[in-house]
Design a protein around this motif. Structure first.
Motif, mmCIF file in Angstrom:
data_model
loop_
_atom_site.group_PDB
_atom_site.id
_atom_site.type_symbol
_atom_site.label_atom_id
_atom_site.label_comp_id
_atom_site.label_asym_id
_atom_site.label_seq_id
_atom_site.Cartn_x
_atom_site.Cartn_y
_atom_site.Cartn_z
ATOM 1 N N ILE A 112 51.773 52.254 72.889
ATOM 2 C CA ILE A 112 53.104 52.692 72.464
ATOM 3 C C ILE A 112 53.910 51.495 71.960
ATOM 4 C CG2 ILE A 112 54.300 52.426 74.701
ATOM 5 C CD1 ILE A 112 55.590 55.219 74.078
ATOM 6 N N ASN A 113 53.498 50.290 72.342
ATOM 7 C CA ASN A 113 54.173 49.062 71.910
ATOM 8 C C ASN A 113 53.560 48.475 70.645
ATOM 9 O OD1 ASN A 113 55.826 49.141 74.253
ATOM 10 N ND2 ASN A 113 54.208 48.148 75.447
ATOM 11 N N GLY A 114 52.550 49.109 70.091
ATOM 12 C CA GLY A 114 51.859 48.564 68.926
ATOM 13 C C GLY A 114 52.379 49.120 67.612
ATOM 14 N N GLN A 115 51.781 48.634 66.529
ATOM 15 C CA GLN A 115 52.160 49.082 65.192
ATOM 16 C C GLN A 115 51.705 50.523 64.982
ATOM 17 O OE1 GLN A 115 50.596 46.652 62.023
ATOM 18 N NE2 GLN A 115 51.098 48.133 60.436
ATOM 19 N N LEU A 116 52.610 51.337 64.440
ATOM 20 C CA LEU A 116 52.294 52.741 64.206
ATOM 21 C C LEU A 116 52.129 53.054 62.720
ATOM 22 C CD1 LEU A 116 54.728 54.416 66.772
ATOM 23 C CD2 LEU A 116 52.343 53.751 67.076
ATOM 24 N N GLU A 117 52.652 52.191 61.866
ATOM 25 C CA GLU A 117 52.526 52.429 60.431
ATOM 26 C C GLU A 117 51.115 52.094 59.954
ATOM 27 O OE1 GLU A 117 54.720 50.383 61.841
ATOM 28 O OE2 GLU A 117 56.744 50.683 61.037
ATOM 29 N N GLY A 118 50.635 52.859 58.985
ATOM 30 C CA GLY A 118 49.371 52.540 58.329
ATOM 31 C C GLY A 118 48.132 52.985 59.071
ATOM 32 N N LEU A 119 48.300 53.758 60.141
ATOM 33 C CA LEU A 119 47.142 54.260 60.894
ATOM 34 C C LEU A 119 46.667 55.581 60.289
ATOM 35 C CD1 LEU A 119 48.473 53.703 64.541
ATOM 36 C CD2 LEU A 119 47.085 52.136 63.166
ATOM 37 N N GLY A 120 45.544 56.067 60.789
ATOM 38 C CA GLY A 120 45.113 57.402 60.405
ATOM 39 C C GLY A 120 46.114 58.440 60.896
ATOM 40 N N LYS A 121 45.978 59.664 60.410
ATOM 41 C CA LYS A 121 46.867 60.750 60.829
ATOM 42 C C LYS A 121 46.761 60.943 62.347
ATOM 43 C CE LYS A 121 49.156 64.695 60.940
ATOM 44 N NZ LYS A 121 48.601 65.934 60.375
ATOM 45 N N ILE A 122 47.919 60.943 63.015
ATOM 46 C CA ILE A 122 47.957 61.070 64.469
ATOM 47 C C ILE A 122 48.205 62.522 64.853
ATOM 48 C CG2 ILE A 122 49.135 60.370 66.584
ATOM 49 C CD1 ILE A 122 49.863 57.743 65.143
ATOM 50 N N CYS A 123 47.426 63.005 65.812
ATOM 51 C CA CYS A 123 47.571 64.361 66.340
ATOM 52 C C CYS A 123 47.614 64.243 67.865
ATOM 53 C CB CYS A 123 46.397 65.207 65.877
ATOM 54 S SG CYS A 123 46.374 66.880 66.519
ATOM 55 N N LEU A 124 48.661 64.754 68.505
ATOM 56 C CA LEU A 124 48.854 64.551 69.940
ATOM 57 C C LEU A 124 49.076 65.887 70.647
ATOM 58 C CD1 LEU A 124 50.977 61.732 71.541
ATOM 59 C CD2 LEU A 124 51.045 64.031 72.474
ATOM 60 N N PHE A 125 48.358 66.073 71.766
ATOM 61 C CA PHE A 125 48.514 67.254 72.621
ATOM 62 C C PHE A 125 48.997 66.795 73.997
ATOM 63 C CE2 PHE A 125 45.806 68.756 69.328
ATOM 64 C CZ PHE A 125 45.931 70.134 69.275
ATOM 65 N N ILE A 126 50.026 67.473 74.525
ATOM 66 C CA ILE A 126 50.573 67.092 75.828
ATOM 67 C C ILE A 126 51.161 68.324 76.522
ATOM 68 C CG2 ILE A 126 52.878 66.521 74.950
ATOM 69 C CD1 ILE A 126 50.922 64.505 77.623
ATOM 70 N N GLY A 127 51.083 68.347 77.842
ATOM 71 C CA GLY A 127 51.697 69.409 78.635
ATOM 72 C C GLY A 127 52.936 68.892 79.349
ATOM 73 N N THR A 128 53.885 69.765 79.604
ATOM 74 C CA THR A 128 55.158 69.334 80.186
ATOM 75 C C THR A 128 55.069 69.047 81.685
ATOM 76 O OG1 THR A 128 55.894 71.610 80.569
ATOM 77 C CG2 THR A 128 56.470 70.621 78.459
ATOM 78 N N HIS A 129 53.976 69.457 82.354
ATOM 79 C CA HIS A 129 53.788 69.144 83.774
ATOM 80 C C HIS A 129 52.790 67.998 83.971
ATOM 81 C CE1 HIS A 129 55.458 73.126 85.671
ATOM 82 N NE2 HIS A 129 56.322 72.501 84.890
ATOM 83 N N ASP A 130 52.730 67.132 83.010
ATOM 84 C CA ASP A 130 51.872 65.941 83.017
ATOM 85 C C ASP A 130 52.797 64.731 83.074
ATOM 86 O OD1 ASP A 130 50.233 63.776 82.309
ATOM 87 O OD2 ASP A 130 49.159 64.893 80.764
ATOM 88 N N ILE A 131 52.589 63.819 84.031
ATOM 89 C CA ILE A 131 53.512 62.682 84.119
ATOM 90 C C ILE A 131 53.452 61.799 82.873
ATOM 91 C CG2 ILE A 131 53.571 62.642 86.633
ATOM 92 C CD1 ILE A 131 51.761 60.233 86.633
ATOM 93 N N LEU A 132 52.409 61.962 82.066
ATOM 94 C CA LEU A 132 52.337 61.207 80.810
ATOM 95 C C LEU A 132 53.176 61.850 79.704
ATOM 96 C CD1 LEU A 132 48.535 60.293 80.791
ATOM 97 C CD2 LEU A 132 50.459 59.095 81.874
ATOM 98 N N PHE A 133 53.778 63.006 80.011
ATOM 99 C CA PHE A 133 54.623 63.714 79.050
ATOM 100 C C PHE A 133 55.819 62.875 78.625
ATOM 101 C CE2 PHE A 133 58.196 66.978 78.727
ATOM 102 C CZ PHE A 133 57.965 67.263 77.390
ATOM 103 N N ALA A 134 56.416 62.141 79.563
ATOM 104 C CA ALA A 134 57.614 61.355 79.246
ATOM 105 C C ALA A 134 57.326 60.339 78.142
ATOM 106 C CB ALA A 134 58.128 60.653 80.501
ATOM 107 N N ASP A 135 56.188 59.660 78.222
ATOM 108 C CA ASP A 135 55.854 58.679 77.192
ATOM 109 C C ASP A 135 55.362 59.340 75.912
ATOM 110 O OD1 ASP A 135 56.593 56.239 78.375
ATOM 111 O OD2 ASP A 135 54.768 56.194 79.579
ATOM 112 N N ALA A 136 54.754 60.516 76.020
ATOM 113 C CA ALA A 136 54.360 61.247 74.810
ATOM 114 C C ALA A 136 55.597 61.636 74.003
ATOM 115 C CB ALA A 136 53.554 62.485 75.185
ATOM 116 N N LYS A 137 56.648 62.088 74.698
ATOM 117 C CA LYS A 137 57.896 62.412 74.001
ATOM 118 C C LYS A 137 58.492 61.166 73.356
ATOM 119 C CE LYS A 137 60.423 64.371 77.150
ATOM 120 N NZ LYS A 137 61.611 65.037 77.726
#
Length: 234
Positions: free
Chosen positions: A162-187
């Motif tokens: 999440i601290n790295g470069q995001l421009e110029g990468l391949g197309k990003i597709c993300l799946f996340i559930g709201t009862h997952d503690i990793l949801f906060a960082d996905a948002k």
């Protein structure tokens, strides 16, 4: 390397498994990979990369990078996809970022399934979600992350992409559930992508738990179909 017996298409998926960088493949991973192969009729390469505490991220990257480069060279960029769940999702994104820094070709897509994007677990929103998550807890993930990091700061993008470069990468597709503690960082990641104009397909499932797409729920089948649709759309 796994592939269907017949009717193989040109797509190749490099799949990095989850397990907090300390656990190996589980049965759910193999079931999920089998379903993807049947649905996509593609080849999936699933490396058994080194794990903490016996190894750190340095050995994991050293193991996977040559494989990435081989697949990138031998496949049309439109047909090369990186995918990962949980820790494997974080690893997949960090790997793509590192390859970008080295001016190597990008995959057409980076598919992130309940990704672990920041091993510091420092987002204050995580503690609000933790009671709803039946699988993960903050302290255990922090310890696993520190073991994987070794002597490197956990904020390093190779550990917390999440601290790295995001421009110029391949197309990003993300799946996340709201009862997952990793949801906060996905948002937070989605907001970062939006703020700098990075294209992202973001699928948020209400009340779904960590890596639900691997667990055989009706919502799992729905998510798998969306994953298939995303991969085939390229």
């Amino acid at each position: 390397t796994l592939s269907p017996k017949n009717n193989v298409n040109n797509k190749t998926v490099l799949y990095l498994h989850g397990g907090a960088y300390i656990h190996n493949f589980a049965k759910q991973h193999w079931n999920f990979i089998e379903t993807l192969i049947e649905s996509l009729q593609c080849c999936i390469v699933a490396p058994d990369y080194p794990l903490a505490p016996n190894y750190t991220y340095e050995e994991s990257f050293a193991f996977v990078e040559p494989l990435y480069k081989e697949l990138a060279v031998n496949n049309n960029s439109d047909d090369f996809i990186i995918m990962g769940d949980s820790a494997g999702g974080g690893f997949a994104l960090a790997l793509a970022q590192k390859m970008k820094k080295e001016n190597l070709s990008q995959p057409s897509q980076i598919v992130l399934l309940s990704p672990w994007l920041d091993i510091s677990m420092s987002n204050p929103g995580i503690s609000e979600i933790e009671p709803k998550d039946p699988f993960l807890e903050i302290k255990g993930l922090q310890l696993a992350g520190e073991a994987y990091a070794g002597k490197t700061d956990v904020d390093n993008y190779l550990l917390s992409p999440i601290n790295g470069q995001l421009e110029g990468l391949g197309k990003i597709c993300l799946f996340i559930g709201t009862h997952d503690i990793l949801f906060a960082d996905a948002k937070r990641f989605k907001a970062l992508c939006d703020s700098i104009g990075v294209d992202i397909s973001y699928y948020e499932y209400k009340e779904m738990i960590h890596c639900w797409m691997l667990l055989g729920f009706p919502e799992s089948r729905k998510a798998i179909q969306q994953i298939v649709d995303e991969v085939m759309a390229q």
